[in-house]
Enzyme design. Structure first.
Site, PDB file in Angstrom:
ATOM      1  N   LYS A   1       8.538  15.797   9.371  1.00 50.23           N
ATOM      2  CA  LYS A   1       9.112  16.586  10.442  1.00 50.23           C
ATOM      3  C   LYS A   1       8.194  17.915  10.509  1.00 50.23           C
ATOM      4  O   LYS A   1       7.644  18.505   9.895  1.00 50.23           O
ATOM      5  CB  LYS A   1      10.779  16.967  10.171  1.00 50.23           C
ATOM      6  CG  LYS A   1      11.422  17.223  11.626  1.00 50.23           C
ATOM      7  CD  LYS A   1      12.021  16.016  12.021  1.00 50.23           C
ATOM      8  CE  LYS A   1      12.488  16.134  13.311  1.00 50.23           C
ATOM      9  NZ  LYS A   1      13.109  14.822  13.759  1.00 50.23           N
TER      10      LYS A   1
ATOM     11  N   ASP B   1      11.134  15.285  19.526  1.00 50.80           N
ATOM     12  CA  ASP B   1      12.332  15.753  19.097  1.00 50.80           C
ATOM     13  C   ASP B   1      12.808  16.571  20.006  1.00 50.80           C
ATOM     14  O   ASP B   1      12.279  16.497  21.285  1.00 50.80           O
ATOM     15  CB  ASP B   1      12.343  16.276  17.604  1.00 50.80           C
ATOM     16  CG  ASP B   1      13.769  16.417  16.943  1.00 50.80           C
ATOM     17  OD1 ASP B   1      14.389  15.483  16.457  1.00 50.80           O
ATOM     18  OD2 ASP B   1      14.348  17.577  17.055  1.00 50.80           O
TER      19      ASP B   1
HETATM   20  P1  NDP Z   1      16.049  17.057  24.223  1.00 50.36           P
HETATM   21  O1  NDP Z   1      15.405  18.405  24.039  1.00 50.36           O
HETATM   22  O2  NDP Z   1      15.629  16.153  25.077  1.00 50.36           O
HETATM   23  O3  NDP Z   1      17.626  17.761  24.348  1.00 50.36           O
HETATM   24  C1  NDP Z   1      18.229  18.402  23.592  1.00 50.36           C
HETATM   25  C2  NDP Z   1      19.700  18.821  24.266  1.00 50.36           C
HETATM   26  O4  NDP Z   1      20.641  19.312  23.318  1.00 50.36           O
HETATM   27  C3  NDP Z   1      19.799  19.551  25.316  1.00 50.36           C
HETATM   28  O5  NDP Z   1      20.652  19.296  26.348  1.00 50.36           O
HETATM   29  C4  NDP Z   1      19.890  20.982  24.945  1.00 50.36           C
HETATM   30  O6  NDP Z   1      20.370  21.879  25.778  1.00 50.36           O
HETATM   31  C5  NDP Z   1      20.862  20.504  23.866  1.00 50.36           C
HETATM   32  N1  NDP Z   1      20.658  21.776  22.787  1.00 50.36           N
HETATM   33  C6  NDP Z   1      19.639  21.840  22.000  1.00 50.36           C
HETATM   34  N2  NDP Z   1      19.970  23.048  21.121  1.00 50.36           N
HETATM   35  C7  NDP Z   1      21.274  23.324  21.316  1.00 50.36           C
HETATM   36  C8  NDP Z   1      22.130  24.167  20.874  1.00 50.36           C
HETATM   37  N3  NDP Z   1      21.587  25.151  19.906  1.00 50.36           N
HETATM   38  N4  NDP Z   1      23.337  24.181  21.449  1.00 50.36           N
HETATM   39  C9  NDP Z   1      24.007  23.581  22.354  1.00 50.36           C
HETATM   40  N5  NDP Z   1      23.006  22.593  22.724  1.00 50.36           N
HETATM   41  C10 NDP Z   1      21.859  22.526  22.471  1.00 50.36           C
HETATM   42  O7  NDP Z   1      16.259  16.615  22.558  1.00 50.36           O
HETATM   43  P2  NDP Z   1      16.888  15.298  22.198  1.00 50.36           P
HETATM   44  O8  NDP Z   1      17.864  14.595  23.019  1.00 50.36           O
HETATM   45  O9  NDP Z   1      15.577  14.309  21.915  1.00 50.36           O
HETATM   46  O10 NDP Z   1      17.662  15.473  20.762  1.00 50.36           O
HETATM   47  C11 NDP Z   1      18.835  15.809  20.702  1.00 50.36           C
HETATM   48  C12 NDP Z   1      19.304  15.489  19.169  1.00 50.36           C
HETATM   49  O11 NDP Z   1      18.920  14.264  18.629  1.00 50.36           O
HETATM   50  C13 NDP Z   1      18.555  16.483  18.139  1.00 50.36           C
HETATM   51  O12 NDP Z   1      19.393  17.005  17.088  1.00 50.36           O
HETATM   52  C14 NDP Z   1      17.405  15.553  17.379  1.00 50.36           C
HETATM   53  O13 NDP Z   1      17.115  15.840  16.269  1.00 50.36           O
HETATM   54  C15 NDP Z   1      18.122  14.244  17.550  1.00 50.36           C
HETATM   55  N6  NDP Z   1      17.152  13.095  17.546  1.00 50.36           N
HETATM   56  C16 NDP Z   1      16.315  12.826  18.518  1.00 50.36           C
HETATM   57  C17 NDP Z   1      15.520  11.668  18.635  1.00 50.36           C
HETATM   58  C18 NDP Z   1      14.647  11.242  19.451  1.00 50.36           C
HETATM   59  O14 NDP Z   1      13.933  10.356  19.582  1.00 50.36           O
HETATM   60  N7  NDP Z   1      14.189  12.198  20.461  1.00 50.36           N
HETATM   61  C19 NDP Z   1      15.812  10.603  17.542  1.00 50.36           C
HETATM   62  C20 NDP Z   1      16.816  10.986  16.493  1.00 50.36           C
HETATM   63  C21 NDP Z   1      17.521  11.866  16.579  1.00 50.36           C
HETATM   64  P3  NDP Z   1      19.457  22.934  26.272  1.00 50.36           P
HETATM   65  O15 NDP Z   1      18.688  22.374  27.336  1.00 50.36           O
HETATM   66  O16 NDP Z   1      20.365  23.994  27.055  1.00 50.36           O
HETATM   67  O17 NDP Z   1      18.539  23.627  25.229  1.00 50.36           O
HETATM   68  O1  2IT Z   2      14.841  12.546  14.208  1.00 54.46           O
HETATM   69  C1  2IT Z   2      14.226  11.472  14.529  1.00 54.46           C
HETATM   70  O2  2IT Z   2      14.384  10.584  14.152  1.00 54.46           O
HETATM   71  C2  2IT Z   2      13.219  11.758  15.773  1.00 54.46           C
HETATM   72  N1  2IT Z   2      13.146  12.918  16.335  1.00 54.46           N
HETATM   73  C3  2IT Z   2      12.227  10.466  16.071  1.00 54.46           C
HETATM   74  C4  2IT Z   2      11.093  10.510  14.973  1.00 54.46           C
HETATM   75  C5  2IT Z   2      10.117   9.549  15.378  1.00 54.46           C
HETATM   76  O3  2IT Z   2       9.224   9.479  14.570  1.00 54.46           O
HETATM   77  O4  2IT Z   2      10.304   8.699  16.399  1.00 54.46           O
END
Ligand code: NDP
Ligand code: 2IT
Length: 446
Positions: free
Chosen positions: A126, A166
């Site tokens: 990561k 992420d």
């Molecule tokens: P994005 O950046 O696309 O979206 C993040 C969302 O979460 C936004 O709506 C953001 O709001 C909100 N957010 C972020 N930080 C905070 C905070 N401190 N308090 C409240 N809201 C918050 O990210 P992703 O959708 O990709 O990721 C979301 C979650 O999913 C994370 O935990 C990530 O690790 C996990 N994840 C992502 C994967 C992926 O493929 N993208 C895979 C597996 C897990 P704002 O715009 O106001 O910051």
């Molecule tokens: O938390 C996660 O699994 C991710 N942000 C996606 C990682 C990846 O390599 O696709």
């Protein structure tokens, strides 16, 4: 057993006490995995979990870039290369002002177990930066990404370490980083996943995490002879994971009544339908706006400033924003309002006290390392397609994703089945552990 666990955690805490998120993840894993290790002769006495929680390598570097006013900015970049026993390091990059070593080490450790569960050959890593993409121009984001990759490119490669997105890292950022890597290495390779479709990306990768989270919820419900159809769902976040979790809920005829961002929650009692979701996707992905703007367009909806969705009555809750966003009081509120299923789209969104509440009430609770593994799973499929120099159809990738989520559910059952209910957290931790531990033992003490 309690004493063994406490001594083990105390030993790790001695070196890492200033890293609360990392220690939280270590504790959760240890409580499930140590009793299993003690019960199995092949793992006992090999210090295997101690070896697993220590990153193989941590890289930390300066990232200089010039903003639109000509000012020189300095950020910090990181890559935690956690474990390469079962494949190249694999995991996302996060750009957010809160990024620090504790957060990246917890995410990297979760990734070890998650990637193992996917059944694909991926190690775990990561990385990211404390850079905040919010409010930055495209030019600023591009210059930052180029500078970040100018350092990172030395340490990654399609057979070494394959980063992805992420929080704060989506298609735009992956594009800029890929372009810089290609220029520096003079090589077109599958070094990143989440790429655009015309340059090596996979169909369904943008959708995969959100879709997978809902497929996992559907698997859990099916196991108790229920289904998501007709259920009311609350979702937190409005980024990549939240958007596609909402889309899949609509495909499966559920009603989504909330989404959120860090400034608050929108509550739409009539349901966020396809058209409203398209509005949110455009608002967030193209206009880079705030979720509160939804209520200007759809005046029946309420904006709950600085609030999370967890006090809104629902059948299913999908936390899809960030770590520790769902507290113990939120868990109690969800239970009191009749929630029967929590599937984590985010990584570690529920605090330990909240998980305890879910388990005490024996509701369906899936930890992110199982339920959000669809994203990295389709990243693994993107790597496979890059190696084949071929691309699979939408239907092919989606059906492989569903198969993988079914397999993860089955692994959780194998190791988490208790009397009359399933401890998905225990099942995921033990199943994830076994594959990596076996590979580490086979490869000797390196
Ligand atoms: P994005 O950046 O696309 O979206 C993040 C969302 O979460 C936004 O709506 C953001 O709001 C909100 N957010 C972020 N930080 C905070 C905070 N401190 N308090 C409240 N809201 C918050 O990210 P992703 O959708 O990709 O990721 C979301 C979650 O999913 C994370 O935990 C990530 O690790 C996990 N994840 C992502 C994967 C992926 O493929 N993208 C895979 C597996 C897990 P704002 O715009 O106001 O910051
Ligand atoms: O938390 C996660 O699994 C991710 N942000 C996606 C990682 C990846 O390599 O696709």
């Amino acid at each position: 057993m309690k004493k063994i666990i406490e001594n083990f955690i105390a030993e790790i805490d001695r070196k890492n006490s200033h890293e609360p998120e990392f220690m939280q993840a270590v504790r959760e894993i240890s409580e499930n995995v140590l009793p299993y290790i003690v019960s199995q002769d092949i793992y006992h006495g090999k210090n295997i979990l101690m070896r697993m929680v220590e990153p193989e390598r941590v890289l930390m570097f300066r990232v200089n870039w010039v903003d639109d006013n000509g000012e020189i900015q300095v950020n910090r970049g990181y890559r935690v290369q956690m474990n390469s026993a079962i494949g190249p390091y694999k995991g996302g990059l996060r750009f957010h002002p809160t990024v620090n070593l504790s957060i990246l080490k917890f995410l990297a450790l979760e990734q070890v177990f998650k990637n193992s569960l996917t059944t694909l050959p991926m190690g775990a890593g990561k990385g990211g930066s404390d850079f905040d993409p919010k409010g930055k121009s495209d030019g600023e984001v591009m210059r930052f990404c180029q500078s970040f990759m100018t350092e990172l490119y030395r340490y990654i490669g399609p057979n070494t370490d394959v980063p992805a997105g992420d929080i704060g890292v989506g298609g735009r950022e992956i594009g800029y980083m890929f372009g810089q890597y290609k220029k520096l290495k003079k090589e077109f390779s599958g070094v990143l996943t989440g790429k655009g479709l015309s340059w090596g990306g996979s169909l369904i990768r943008p959708e995969a995490t959100g879709y997978g989270t809902v497929y996992f919820a559907e698997n859990m419900l099916k196991h108790i002879s229920d289904s998501i159809k007709g259920k009311t769902v609350t979702i937190s976040g409005s980024g990549n994971v939240a958007q596609y979790a909402a889309e899949k809920c609509l495909h499966l005829s559920a009603k989504v009544i909330s989404m959120s961002d860090s400034s608050g929650t929108i509550f739409d009692e009539e349901g966020i339908d396809k058209e409203k979701l398209a509005y949110i996707m455009n608002l967030k992905n193209n206009e880079r706006g705030r979720i509160s703007e939804y209520t200007k367009k759809y005046s029946n909806a309420k904006f709950l400033k600085n609030k999370t969705p967890w006090d809104i009555p629902c059948d299913i809750a999908l936390p899809c924003a960030t770590q520790n966003e769902l507290k113990e009081k939120d868990a109690k509120s969800l239970i009191n309002n009749g929630c029967v299923c929590v599937s984590e789209g985010a990584n570690m969104p529920c605090v330990p006290g909240a998980i305890k509440v879910f388990k005490a009430h024996k509701i369906l609770y899936a930890p992110g390392k199982a339920s959000n593994a669809g994203g990295v799973a389709v990243s693994g499929l993107e790597m496979a397609q890059n190696s084949l120099r071929y691309s699979w159809s939408r239907e092919e990738v989606d059906s492989k994703l569903q198969e993988i989520m079914n397999d993860i559910h089955a692994s959780c059952l194998t190791h988490g089945q208790e009397k009359g209910w399933v401890d998905y957290e225990k099942g995921a931790n033990i199943a994830g552990f076994i594959k990596v531990a076996d590979a580490m033992l086979a490869q000797g003490i390196v």
